[in-house]
Design a protein around this motif. Sequence first.
Motif, PDB file in Angstrom:
ATOM      1  N   UNK A   1       5.438  -6.020  -7.701  1.00  0.00           N
ATOM      2  CA  UNK A   1       4.280  -6.696  -8.280  1.00  0.00           C
ATOM      3  C   UNK A   1       3.524  -7.560  -7.283  1.00  0.00           C
ATOM      4  N   UNK A   2       3.995  -7.623  -6.038  1.00  0.00           N
ATOM      5  CA  UNK A   2       3.317  -8.425  -5.023  1.00  0.00           C
ATOM      6  C   UNK A   2       3.710  -7.889  -3.648  1.00  0.00           C
ATOM      7  N   UNK A   3       2.842  -8.061  -2.648  1.00  0.00           N
ATOM      8  CA  UNK A   3       3.178  -7.578  -1.305  1.00  0.00           C
ATOM      9  C   UNK A   3       4.484  -8.152  -0.768  1.00  0.00           C
ATOM     10  N   UNK A   4       4.744  -9.443  -1.047  1.00  0.00           N
ATOM     11  CA  UNK A   4       5.960 -10.047  -0.510  1.00  0.00           C
ATOM     12  C   UNK A   4       7.208  -9.409  -1.118  1.00  0.00           C
ATOM     13  N   UNK A   5       7.117  -8.954  -2.369  1.00  0.00           N
ATOM     14  CA  UNK A   5       8.261  -8.295  -2.986  1.00  0.00           C
ATOM     15  C   UNK A   5       8.554  -6.966  -2.305  1.00  0.00           C
ATOM     16  N   UNK A   6       7.508  -6.215  -2.007  1.00  0.00           N
ATOM     17  CA  UNK A   6       7.699  -4.956  -1.286  1.00  0.00           C
ATOM     18  C   UNK A   6       8.229  -5.212   0.126  1.00  0.00           C
ATOM     19  N   UNK A   7       7.771  -6.313   0.736  1.00  0.00           N
ATOM     20  CA  UNK A   7       8.265  -6.656   2.068  1.00  0.00           C
ATOM     21  C   UNK A   7       9.757  -6.968   2.034  1.00  0.00           C
ATOM     22  N   UNK A   8      10.198  -7.671   1.001  1.00  0.00           N
ATOM     23  CA  UNK A   8      11.625  -7.976   0.856  1.00  0.00           C
ATOM     24  C   UNK A   8      12.428  -6.696   0.693  1.00  0.00           C
TER      25      UNK A   8
ATOM     26  N   UNK B   1      -8.656  -2.846  -7.678  1.00  0.00           N
ATOM     27  CA  UNK B   1      -9.288  -2.450  -8.932  1.00  0.00           C
ATOM     28  C   UNK B   1      -8.428  -1.537  -9.785  1.00  0.00           C
ATOM     29  N   UNK B   2      -7.442  -0.883  -9.172  1.00  0.00           N
ATOM     30  CA  UNK B   2      -6.573   0.028  -9.929  1.00  0.00           C
ATOM     31  C   UNK B   2      -5.124  -0.443  -9.884  1.00  0.00           C
ATOM     32  N   UNK B   3      -4.923  -1.730  -9.681  1.00  0.00           N
ATOM     33  CA  UNK B   3      -3.574  -2.277  -9.744  1.00  0.00           C
ATOM     34  C   UNK B   3      -2.836  -2.321  -8.429  1.00  0.00           C
ATOM     35  N   UNK B   4      -3.524  -2.033  -7.332  1.00  0.00           N
ATOM     36  CA  UNK B   4      -2.875  -2.099  -6.024  1.00  0.00           C
ATOM     37  C   UNK B   4      -3.047  -3.476  -5.400  1.00  0.00           C
ATOM     38  N   UNK B   5      -2.874  -3.523  -4.075  1.00  0.00           N
ATOM     39  CA  UNK B   5      -2.933  -4.812  -3.389  1.00  0.00           C
ATOM     40  C   UNK B   5      -4.083  -4.894  -2.386  1.00  0.00           C
ATOM     41  N   UNK B   6      -4.779  -3.791  -2.158  1.00  0.00           N
ATOM     42  CA  UNK B   6      -5.985  -3.811  -1.350  1.00  0.00           C
ATOM     43  C   UNK B   6      -5.808  -4.308   0.061  1.00  0.00           C
ATOM     44  N   UNK B   7      -4.672  -4.028   0.669  1.00  0.00           N
ATOM     45  CA  UNK B   7      -4.413  -4.500   2.030  1.00  0.00           C
ATOM     46  C   UNK B   7      -5.051  -3.566   3.061  1.00  0.00           C
ATOM     47  N   UNK B   8      -5.530  -4.141   4.163  1.00  0.00           N
ATOM     48  CA  UNK B   8      -6.023  -3.329   5.271  1.00  0.00           C
ATOM     49  C   UNK B   8      -4.846  -2.718   6.033  1.00  0.00           C
TER      50      UNK B   8
ATOM     51  N   UNK C   1       0.662  -0.630  -0.708  1.00  0.00           N
ATOM     52  CA  UNK C   1      -0.015  -1.849  -0.267  1.00  0.00           C
ATOM     53  C   UNK C   1      -1.511  -1.628  -0.089  1.00  0.00           C
ATOM     54  N   UNK C   2      -1.925  -0.409   0.259  1.00  0.00           N
ATOM     55  CA  UNK C   2      -3.332  -0.125   0.548  1.00  0.00           C
ATOM     56  C   UNK C   2      -4.121   0.336  -0.672  1.00  0.00           C
ATOM     57  N   UNK C   3      -3.457   0.555  -1.818  1.00  0.00           N
ATOM     58  CA  UNK C   3      -4.167   0.931  -3.034  1.00  0.00           C
ATOM     59  C   UNK C   3      -5.115  -0.208  -3.424  1.00  0.00           C
ATOM     60  N   UNK C   4      -6.360   0.108  -3.786  1.00  0.00           N
ATOM     61  CA  UNK C   4      -7.344  -0.953  -4.112  1.00  0.00           C
ATOM     62  C   UNK C   4      -6.903  -1.850  -5.273  1.00  0.00           C
TER      63      UNK C   4
END
Length: 500
Positions: A385-392, A324-331, A319-322
């Motif tokens: 492919x999205x934060x909500x998917x990882x949350x599920x 710019x490199x295919x991550x989600x850029x979460x704090x 979730x914290x991967x930027x």
Amino acid sequence: MSSPSGTADPTADDVNPAPAPADAPAAAASDETAGDRGALGIVITLCLGGLVASLMQTLIIPVQPELPQLLHTSISNASWVITATLLGGAVAMPIAGRLGDMYGKQRVILASALLLVVGSLICAIGGTLVPMLIGRAVQGMSMGFIPVGISLMREVTPPRLTSMAVAAMSATLGVGGAIGLPVSAWVAQTWDWRALFWASAGLALLITVLVVVIVPNVADSAGGRLDVVGAVGMAAGLCSVLIAISKGKDWGWASGATLGFLAAGVVVLLAWAMFELRHSDPLVDLRTTAKPTVLLTNLAAIAIGFGMMAQAIVVPTMLEVPDSVGGFGQTILQTGLWMAPGGIMMMLFAPISGMLINRLGPKLTLAIGGAVLCVGYLTAYFLMNAPWQLAVASVIGSAGVGIGYAAMPTLIMGAVPITEAGAAVGLNGLMRSVGTTLSSAVMAVVLAASTIDLGGGHQVPTHSAFRWCFLIGAAAAFVGVLITLAIPRARARSAELAVA
């Protein structure tokens, strides 16, 4: 009442005896309700204490990057702040369990709460590395609260509530870690970093008062003398092995320091085992531990613990991967909020876990938990492919962990004498810690094996590395299921009857 002849009716006393039997069930029901309320208060207090103790595992993560500057030390030295808590908890759980069997569980629970107060105050007041390490180690030692609290559940709850109470208490191991990240991130961002420890000290003090007021000091002490040599030997061996595992990535897996700590730990633990087998009153009864039900449950605990920590490491990292490199850029705060539903799910599944234990038995319940955890990892493998998917995926995996963590203590307590319940549950908690430590090391290696360079020496894992981590987590959970199914049916049944 009199008869028509004016004489006393010999059946007069038989006409109105009905109210007594009618009132008796009502009185019994009232007593039962009052007993349930009292037990519920004890369970809530113990669960809150377990929750606060487990919060310490993730308390410092939001300020971890700033620790070298805050403590005026190097990055390598600052990493020991995390390791100290891990070591303190690993050593404390089996020792606290044994002390609870010997001197009474309420006393040890109270002592664990006080350790959390003291450790938090040391961290809050100290501003350099040494007091922080001491305080964090003492905070870790408060983890003894959880296994002793679990073993006390059987003695202070009605049989129909025991499974659910144990499930709720077991869930705090995962819930505290999951909700601790967003809460501690919010506190650290809103106030000074020391507020984390002042807050934990206040919570620990509240738990201490509640334990004194609500948790009864039942006559459950078996007596005996503490095996001091065994305690020191176990602590030395465990710390040496866990240090090698947790520091292997930093030192190098083939370095002299890593191999030296690992070899020394193995030698000390072998010598400790020989000593314990010859001791008349050992810290850990290895013969009891070698019973198939206990042994296999502890091996399953390593696998399930591995699976839980893999999820707790890999999903936040991704979730914290930027962007710019295919991550989600979460704090860190956003990441914690995405992970929080998984922790809440563990607690919500406590009553469901209790019902499964009562209906299917702890063996099948543990197998179901491992299977659900496996499904959670496979979900993450296909949906990332999205934060909500990882949350599920995290919610599914957390449900499996909650189910599995609830069943393990029930299996253990049903297979050992009540005078050894605390020590046995404490050892099971230690096995979970071994699993989480192994998972941390393995996930770190896998994530570092395939990375993208962001420049300035900063690298982040690739999607391929994350996928491998999810597959490894699924495999670990599946191994836990296979181990669980190998537990002898007769022993699992006796564990079920012990709490039915």
